[in-house]
Design a protein around this motif. Structure first.
Motif, PDB file in Angstrom:
ATOM      1  N   HIS A  46       0.844  -1.193   0.000  1.00 40.85           N
ATOM      2  CA  HIS A  46       0.000   0.000   0.000  1.00 40.85           C
ATOM      3  C   HIS A  46       0.884   1.249   0.000  1.00 40.85           C
ATOM      4  CE1 HIS A  46      -3.056   2.864   1.365  1.00 40.85           C
ATOM      5  NE2 HIS A  46      -3.975   1.951   1.088  1.00 40.85           N
ATOM      6  N   PRO A  47       0.464   2.331  -0.660  1.00 41.77           N
ATOM      7  CA  PRO A  47       1.306   3.544  -0.717  1.00 41.77           C
ATOM      8  C   PRO A  47       1.432   4.289   0.610  1.00 41.77           C
ATOM      9  CG  PRO A  47      -0.791   3.919  -1.827  1.00 41.77           C
ATOM     10  CD  PRO A  47      -0.724   2.457  -1.531  1.00 41.77           C
ATOM     11  N   GLU A  48       0.764   3.830   1.669  1.00 48.41           N
ATOM     12  CA  GLU A  48       1.000   4.397   2.997  1.00 48.41           C
ATOM     13  C   GLU A  48       2.280   3.840   3.631  1.00 48.41           C
ATOM     14  OE1 GLU A  48      -2.370   3.833   5.541  1.00 48.41           O
ATOM     15  OE2 GLU A  48      -3.769   4.730   4.120  1.00 48.41           O
ATOM     16  N   CYS A  49       2.926   2.879   2.960  1.00 40.58           N
ATOM     17  CA  CYS A  49       4.182   2.325   3.479  1.00 40.58           C
ATOM     18  C   CYS A  49       5.312   3.342   3.289  1.00 40.58           C
ATOM     19  CB  CYS A  49       4.530   1.028   2.756  1.00 40.58           C
ATOM     20  SG  CYS A  49       3.401  -0.345   3.081  1.00 40.58           S
ATOM     21  N   LYS A  50       6.407   3.126   4.010  1.00 42.09           N
ATOM     22  CA  LYS A  50       7.567   4.015   3.906  1.00 42.09           C
ATOM     23  C   LYS A  50       8.123   4.000   2.474  1.00 42.09           C
ATOM     24  CE  LYS A  50       8.805   2.979   8.702  1.00 42.09           C
ATOM     25  NZ  LYS A  50       9.737   2.253   9.576  1.00 42.09           N
ATOM     26  N   HIS A  51       8.816   5.084   2.130  1.00 40.80           N
ATOM     27  CA  HIS A  51       9.306   5.228   0.762  1.00 40.80           C
ATOM     28  C   HIS A  51      10.245   4.101   0.356  1.00 40.80           C
ATOM     29  CE1 HIS A  51      10.381   7.171  -2.966  1.00 40.80           C
ATOM     30  NE2 HIS A  51      11.655   7.103  -2.645  1.00 40.80           N
ATOM     31  N   GLU A  52      11.124   3.679   1.270  1.00 37.82           N
ATOM     32  CA  GLU A  52      12.063   2.625   0.904  1.00 37.82           C
ATOM     33  C   GLU A  52      11.365   1.288   0.666  1.00 37.82           C
ATOM     34  OE1 GLU A  52      12.598   3.277   5.448  1.00 37.82           O
ATOM     35  OE2 GLU A  52      12.184   4.478   3.650  1.00 37.82           O
TER      36      GLU A  52
END
Length: 395
Positions: free
Chosen positions: A281-287
């Protein structure tokens, strides 16, 4: 010689924050809830399922039950429709004949449903303590102070606020009042493109990770274009020059579930399951997003697994209730679906909506008693609706 003294009571009054953390007070302008009145059925009651069915049958077309994807299976069983937060709010608005909307989700979702439904409809949240830790990370007072900081830096007129759906009605109203829009994880790119057509900078609330991932991954910005505003530090922990140089001013907020996934989680699952597809999901950290094979909203994740070929292997970075439900659903198609992290992680506030609370709410409504109604005041609703309507008008 030991001297014994009698301790005297200290004349210390607890602060509002201390009382809030102790659960003895509630902040009406945040997502934190309070204990529900009334007696709930015991969670071990073997008749709960039949009681829920009977109450729902008695209410008939008067009730419409919404179930968020992250809910427990025992709750989803009684949902008329399932989906993500905005889909459910729109589903509620599409049922004007339903007198009661029982929202099995969290507080900000029920607020959005109240904003989008008719005045004659009543939105019910089975447990008022079902809040959202992310939405809690931005209060109206904090955001107003942030706007003052932007004004002092001379850039407020260049800034367009974009608020994630996962925010309180107060934050949505602030966004509407200042010419901004709401976004979901599905349309964040379109929302940012619109915002940058309206101004030079974006204040993204309250999830820094969705804002950063969308700006860098989808719009081609650099990490240097982004700064993080910390509401717990003077001036957000930023200098005026840093604010003037940024394109994306990210609020320091995050999802307690998606924020747990790490780069190590991705590397570990790839080592354990050769050929695995990592979908997060795009709520995860950028890395984590950068290391994944695919990134998308809850609805995207479901559709990707529906379209996946038999025999494929997937590690999913989102809430565990949904991952487990999808694993069971697609097991017969020989799709291996696992949780990205080794640590079990449910959305704890979403899971407050359990079968006893749902039964209590339905039986109360069936007896003519409205409980736990979520009602947004008229002014807040007006400006929040402006922001939501701008989102609905996005191309």
């Amino acid at each position: 010689m030991r001297v014994v003294t009698t301790a005297q009571p200290l004349d210390v009054q607890p602060t509002p924050l201390a009382l809030l953390l102790l659960g003895r007070e509630a902040d009406p302008r945040s997502e934190r809830g309070v204990e529900c009145p009334g007696d709930l059925p015991a969670p071990s009651d073997p008749d709960l399922v039949e009681r829920a069915r009977a109450a729902k049958a008695k209410l008939g077309e008067k009730v419409f039950v919404l179930g968020h994807h992250y809910q427990r299976d025992e709750v989803i069983e009684f949902a008329d429709v399932t989906g993500d937060s905005f889909k459910l709010a729109r589903d509620a608005a599409a049922r004007p004949d339903a007198e009661y909307i029982v929202f099995c989700g969290v507080h900000f979702m029920a607020e959005s449903a109240d904003i989008l439904t008719g005045d004659d409809q009543q939105v019910i949240l089975p447990d008022l303590a079902a809040g959202c830790s992310m939405a809690d990370m931005a209060t109206a007072e904090q955001v107003a102070e942030c706007w003052d900081v932007l004004t002092e830096a001379g850039i407020a007129e260049q800034v367009v606020p974009v608020s994630y759906m996962n925010s309180s009605a107060d934050i949505k109203a602030f966004t509407g009042k200042h010419g901004g829009t709401i976004c979901t994880s599905s349309n964040a790119k379109r929302a940012l493109e619109w915002a940058f057509g309206e101004g030079e900078k974006v204040l993204f609330l309250p999830d820094q990770h969705l804002g950063r991932n969308t700006a860098v991954r989808d719009l081609g910005m650099s990490l240097d274009d982004c700064v993080v505003y910390n509401p717990h530090k003077p001036n957000g922990g930023l200098t005026a020059d840093e604010l003037r140089g940024a394109k994306m001013i990210l609020w320091r907020g995050h999802c307690s579930v998606h924020g747990r996934f790490s780069l190590e989680s991705v590397e570990d699952v790839r080592a354990r399951i050769p050929g695995v597809n990592v979908l997060v999901h795009p709520e995860c950290k950028h890395e984590v997003v950068a290391a994944a094979d695919q990134v998308g909203s809850t609805e995207y994740i479901i559709k990707a697994l529906e379209a996946a070929p038999a025999g494929s292997k997937w590690a999913i970075g989102t809430e565990l209730n949904l991952v487990r439900r999808l694993a069971n659903r697609f097991a017969a198609e020989d799709k291996e679906i696992v949780f990205l992290d080794k640590t079990v992680c449910f959305c704890s506030t979403m899971n407050r909506i359990d079968l006893p609370h749902l039964v209590w709410a339905l039986e109360s409504l069936a007896d003519g008693k409205v409980v736990n109604r979520i009602q947004v005041d008229a002014e807040t609703e007006h400006f929040a609706k402006l922001a939501l309507e701008r989102m609905l008008a996005l191309p």
